[in-house]
Design a protein around this motif. Structure first.
Motif, PDB file in Angstrom:
ATOM      1  N   TYR A 125       2.877  54.394  82.055  1.00 42.29           N
ATOM      2  CA  TYR A 125       3.642  53.190  82.407  1.00 42.29           C
ATOM      3  C   TYR A 125       5.016  53.278  81.741  1.00 42.29           C
ATOM      4  O   TYR A 125       5.225  54.076  80.818  1.00 42.29           O
ATOM      5  N   GLY A 126       5.958  52.461  82.237  1.00 37.33           N
ATOM      6  CA  GLY A 126       7.331  52.540  81.741  1.00 37.33           C
ATOM      7  C   GLY A 126       7.757  51.298  80.998  1.00 37.33           C
ATOM      8  O   GLY A 126       6.937  50.426  80.671  1.00 37.33           O
ATOM      9  N   LEU A 127       9.050  51.217  80.730  1.00 40.29           N
ATOM     10  CA  LEU A 127       9.610  50.076  80.004  1.00 40.29           C
ATOM     11  C   LEU A 127       9.628  48.826  80.875  1.00 40.29           C
ATOM     12  O   LEU A 127       9.771  48.903  82.097  1.00 40.29           O
ATOM     13  N   THR A 128       9.519  47.684  80.243  1.00 40.18           N
ATOM     14  CA  THR A 128       9.716  46.413  80.941  1.00 40.18           C
ATOM     15  C   THR A 128      11.213  46.186  81.137  1.00 40.18           C
ATOM     16  O   THR A 128      12.049  46.844  80.514  1.00 40.18           O
ATOM     17  N   VAL A 129      11.551  45.227  81.984  1.00 42.79           N
ATOM     18  CA  VAL A 129      12.958  44.942  82.248  1.00 42.79           C
ATOM     19  C   VAL A 129      13.664  44.483  80.975  1.00 42.79           C
ATOM     20  O   VAL A 129      14.848  44.789  80.758  1.00 42.79           O
ATOM     21  N   GLU A 130      12.925  43.786  80.094  1.00 43.88           N
ATOM     22  CA  GLU A 130      13.529  43.325  78.839  1.00 43.88           C
ATOM     23  C   GLU A 130      13.970  44.502  77.972  1.00 43.88           C
ATOM     24  O   GLU A 130      15.067  44.482  77.390  1.00 43.88           O
ATOM     25  N   TRP A 131      13.129  45.520  77.901  1.00 42.70           N
ATOM     26  CA  TRP A 131      13.479  46.690  77.093  1.00 42.70           C
ATOM     27  C   TRP A 131      14.574  47.510  77.752  1.00 42.70           C
ATOM     28  O   TRP A 131      15.412  48.108  77.081  1.00 42.70           O
ATOM     29  N   PHE A 132      14.588  47.563  79.077  1.00 39.76           N
ATOM     30  CA  PHE A 132      15.696  48.208  79.789  1.00 39.76           C
ATOM     31  C   PHE A 132      17.020  47.584  79.364  1.00 39.76           C
ATOM     32  O   PHE A 132      18.001  48.273  79.070  1.00 39.76           O
ATOM     33  N   ILE A 173      18.588  36.481  85.403  1.00 36.49           N
ATOM     34  CA  ILE A 173      20.035  36.241  85.416  1.00 36.49           C
ATOM     35  C   ILE A 173      20.786  37.490  84.956  1.00 36.49           C
ATOM     36  O   ILE A 173      21.942  37.708  85.330  1.00 36.49           O
ATOM     37  N   ILE A 174      20.110  38.341  84.179  1.00 35.41           N
ATOM     38  CA  ILE A 174      20.734  39.579  83.687  1.00 35.41           C
ATOM     39  C   ILE A 174      20.445  40.739  84.630  1.00 35.41           C
ATOM     40  O   ILE A 174      21.356  41.450  85.052  1.00 35.41           O
ATOM     41  N   ALA A 175      19.157  40.931  84.970  1.00 35.65           N
ATOM     42  CA  ALA A 175      18.798  42.090  85.800  1.00 35.65           C
ATOM     43  C   ALA A 175      17.343  41.969  86.256  1.00 35.65           C
ATOM     44  O   ALA A 175      16.565  41.184  85.701  1.00 35.65           O
ATOM     45  N   THR A 176      17.000  42.760  87.267  1.00 33.86           N
ATOM     46  CA  THR A 176      15.613  42.887  87.713  1.00 33.86           C
ATOM     47  C   THR A 176      15.306  44.363  87.910  1.00 33.86           C
ATOM     48  O   THR A 176      16.223  45.161  88.164  1.00 33.86           O
ATOM     49  N   LEU A 177      14.038  44.715  87.787  1.00 33.08           N
ATOM     50  CA  LEU A 177      13.631  46.104  88.014  1.00 33.08           C
ATOM     51  C   LEU A 177      13.305  46.304  89.486  1.00 33.08           C
ATOM     52  O   LEU A 177      12.601  45.511  90.096  1.00 33.08           O
ATOM     53  N   GLU A 178      13.824  47.412  90.054  1.00 33.31           N
ATOM     54  CA  GLU A 178      13.472  47.803  91.419  1.00 33.31           C
ATOM     55  C   GLU A 178      12.634  49.065  91.312  1.00 33.31           C
ATOM     56  O   GLU A 178      13.165  50.165  91.146  1.00 33.31           O
ATOM     57  N   GLY A 179      11.321  48.923  91.385  1.00 31.42           N
ATOM     58  CA  GLY A 179      10.454  50.065  91.165  1.00 31.42           C
ATOM     59  C   GLY A 179      10.321  50.335  89.669  1.00 31.42           C
ATOM     60  O   GLY A 179      10.491  49.443  88.837  1.00 31.42           O
ATOM     61  N   THR A 180      10.054  51.582  89.337  1.00 32.48           N
ATOM     62  CA  THR A 180       9.801  51.937  87.938  1.00 32.48           C
ATOM     63  C   THR A 180      11.066  52.279  87.185  1.00 32.48           C
ATOM     64  O   THR A 180      11.223  51.938  86.005  1.00 32.48           O
ATOM     65  N   PHE A 181      12.017  52.940  87.852  1.00 30.51           N
ATOM     66  CA  PHE A 181      13.151  53.523  87.157  1.00 30.51           C
ATOM     67  C   PHE A 181      14.480  52.803  87.379  1.00 30.51           C
ATOM     68  O   PHE A 181      15.393  52.940  86.572  1.00 30.51           O
ATOM     69  N   ASN A 182      14.599  52.101  88.467  1.00 30.71           N
ATOM     70  CA  ASN A 182      15.908  51.567  88.842  1.00 30.71           C
ATOM     71  C   ASN A 182      16.042  50.097  88.464  1.00 30.71           C
ATOM     72  O   ASN A 182      15.207  49.269  88.835  1.00 30.71           O
ATOM     73  N   ILE A 183      17.102  49.786  87.745  1.00 31.57           N
ATOM     74  CA  ILE A 183      17.364  48.406  87.363  1.00 31.57           C
ATOM     75  C   ILE A 183      18.536  47.881  88.191  1.00 31.57           C
ATOM     76  O   ILE A 183      19.531  48.580  88.406  1.00 31.57           O
ATOM     77  N   LYS A 184      18.386  46.676  88.699  1.00 34.82           N
ATOM     78  CA  LYS A 184      19.448  46.042  89.478  1.00 34.82           C
ATOM     79  C   LYS A 184      20.102  44.987  88.611  1.00 34.82           C
ATOM     80  O   LYS A 184      19.508  43.942  88.313  1.00 34.82           O
ATOM     81  N   TRP A 185      21.342  45.255  88.210  1.00 33.93           N
ATOM     82  CA  TRP A 185      22.070  44.324  87.347  1.00 33.93           C
ATOM     83  C   TRP A 185      22.615  43.172  88.185  1.00 33.93           C
ATOM     84  O   TRP A 185      23.076  43.362  89.305  1.00 33.93           O
ATOM     85  N   SER A 186      22.568  41.990  87.639  1.00 26.14           N
ATOM     86  CA  SER A 186      23.072  40.799  88.322  1.00 26.14           C
ATOM     87  C   SER A 186      24.597  40.792  88.324  1.00 26.14           C
ATOM     88  O   SER A 186      25.245  41.609  87.660  1.00 26.14           O
ATOM     89  N   VAL A 187      25.172  39.851  89.064  1.00 23.92           N
ATOM     90  CA  VAL A 187      26.630  39.695  89.092  1.00 23.92           C
ATOM     91  C   VAL A 187      27.155  39.404  87.681  1.00 23.92           C
ATOM     92  O   VAL A 187      28.198  39.921  87.265  1.00 23.92           O
ATOM     93  N   PHE A 188      26.420  38.577  86.938  1.00 23.97           N
ATOM     94  CA  PHE A 188      26.781  38.267  85.552  1.00 23.97           C
ATOM     95  C   PHE A 188      26.932  39.551  84.729  1.00 23.97           C
ATOM     96  O   PHE A 188      27.940  39.747  84.038  1.00 23.97           O
ATOM     97  N   SER A 189      25.955  40.435  84.817  1.00 29.32           N
ATOM     98  CA  SER A 189      25.998  41.692  84.058  1.00 29.32           C
ATOM     99  C   SER A 189      27.073  42.628  84.591  1.00 29.32           C
ATOM    100  O   SER A 189      27.750  43.324  83.824  1.00 29.32           O
ATOM    101  N   GLN A 190      27.227  42.645  85.910  1.00 29.82           N
ATOM    102  CA  GLN A 190      28.221  43.533  86.514  1.00 29.82           C
ATOM    103  C   GLN A 190      29.632  43.167  86.059  1.00 29.82           C
ATOM    104  O   GLN A 190      30.459  44.049  85.822  1.00 29.82           O
TER     105      GLN A 190
END
Length: 241
Positions: free
Chosen positions: A69-76, A134-151
């Motif tokens: 298993y991989g990292l959670t979105v919080e750890w990402f 509000i910061i980001a969400t995980l798309e699958g295991t490896f890819n994180i989608k950053w929100s507009v706020f983070s971008q």
């Protein structure tokens, strides 16, 4: 969860790019102990820290191979963002010093950047505890989608990185020395390559794009290493008397 061939390919490129970038940063840091110049140490820390947004992908890849298993979105988010203010301030401190910016202006620039980053970091920690999406969400295991706020946060720091880097490179390009002009060209290429690779990585969500972005980021590290340090072997090959 089984890894697909594209997952392995994507993560392997990330692993190579991150490891080489960190090694180059550590090599630069090691030169501080020889030359005792603070700016060398700061730039080494800066280049090492630039790899951290991609480090969670590498850690997840290793975890998937070992524990399944991989990292959670919080750890990402924590691994990818939390060190960014230190990275930005180290690089900015070194480059504006090398550019010869007056001390008063230097202090104002650094203070403004510090305050900006501290505000964003505070908001990031707040949203981590309240609403991480509000910061980001995980798309699958490896890819994180950053929100507009983070971008917005990344873009402002990226523009700052590019402008400072280009100004520093231009100063080298104006030198009468062929060697320094050559270093300036490579540094310019490194800053532009890193910016292009980062924009590709954040703007387009596809495995192929991620691989291309990692290759561009890898090339930027090599360009920066040669442009900043210009190893003796390469120097002798290019600048024979």
């Amino acid at each position: 969860m089984a890894l697909t061939p594209l997952d392995i390919l994507h993560s392997s490129f990330s692993l190579v790019a991150v490891v080489i970038s960190i090694l180059i940063g550590l090599i630069i840091i090691s030169k501080y102990f020889k030359f005792k110049q603070r700016n060398i140490l700061l730039i080494g820390i800066f280049w090492t820290g630039l790899t951290f947004p991609w480090l969670p992908t590498v850690i997840t890849f290793i975890m998937m191979l070992t524990v399944g298993y991989g990292l959670t979105v919080e750890w990402f988010i924590l691994i990818g963002i939390v060190i960014l203010p230190i990275t930005v301030l180290c690089g900015l401190t070194a480059f504006i010093s090398l550019l010869g910016v007056r001390k008063n202006n230097r202090r104002n620039i650094l203070l403004s950047v510090l305050v900006f980053n501290l505000i964003f970091e505070s908001l990031i920690f707040y949203f981590l505890l309240t609403n991480v999406s509000i910061i980001a969400t995980l798309e699958g295991t490896f890819n994180i989608k950053w929100s507009v706020f983070s971008q917005v946060y990344f873009i402002i720091n990226l523009v700052l990185f590019l402008v400072t880097g280009v100004l520093f490179s231009r100063k080298s390009l104006q030198s009468d020395s062929r060697e320094i002009r050559f270093k300036g060209k490579l540094l310019m290429a490194a800053f532009i390559s890193f910016t292009v690779g980062t924009v590709l990585d954040f703007a387009i969500s596809s495995t192929i794009t991620y691989i291309i972005a990692r290759l561009i980021l890898l090339s930027s590290s090599i360009e920066f290493y040669i442009g900043f340090l210009l190893p003796e072997r390469i120097k002798r090959m290019l600048f024979k008397e």
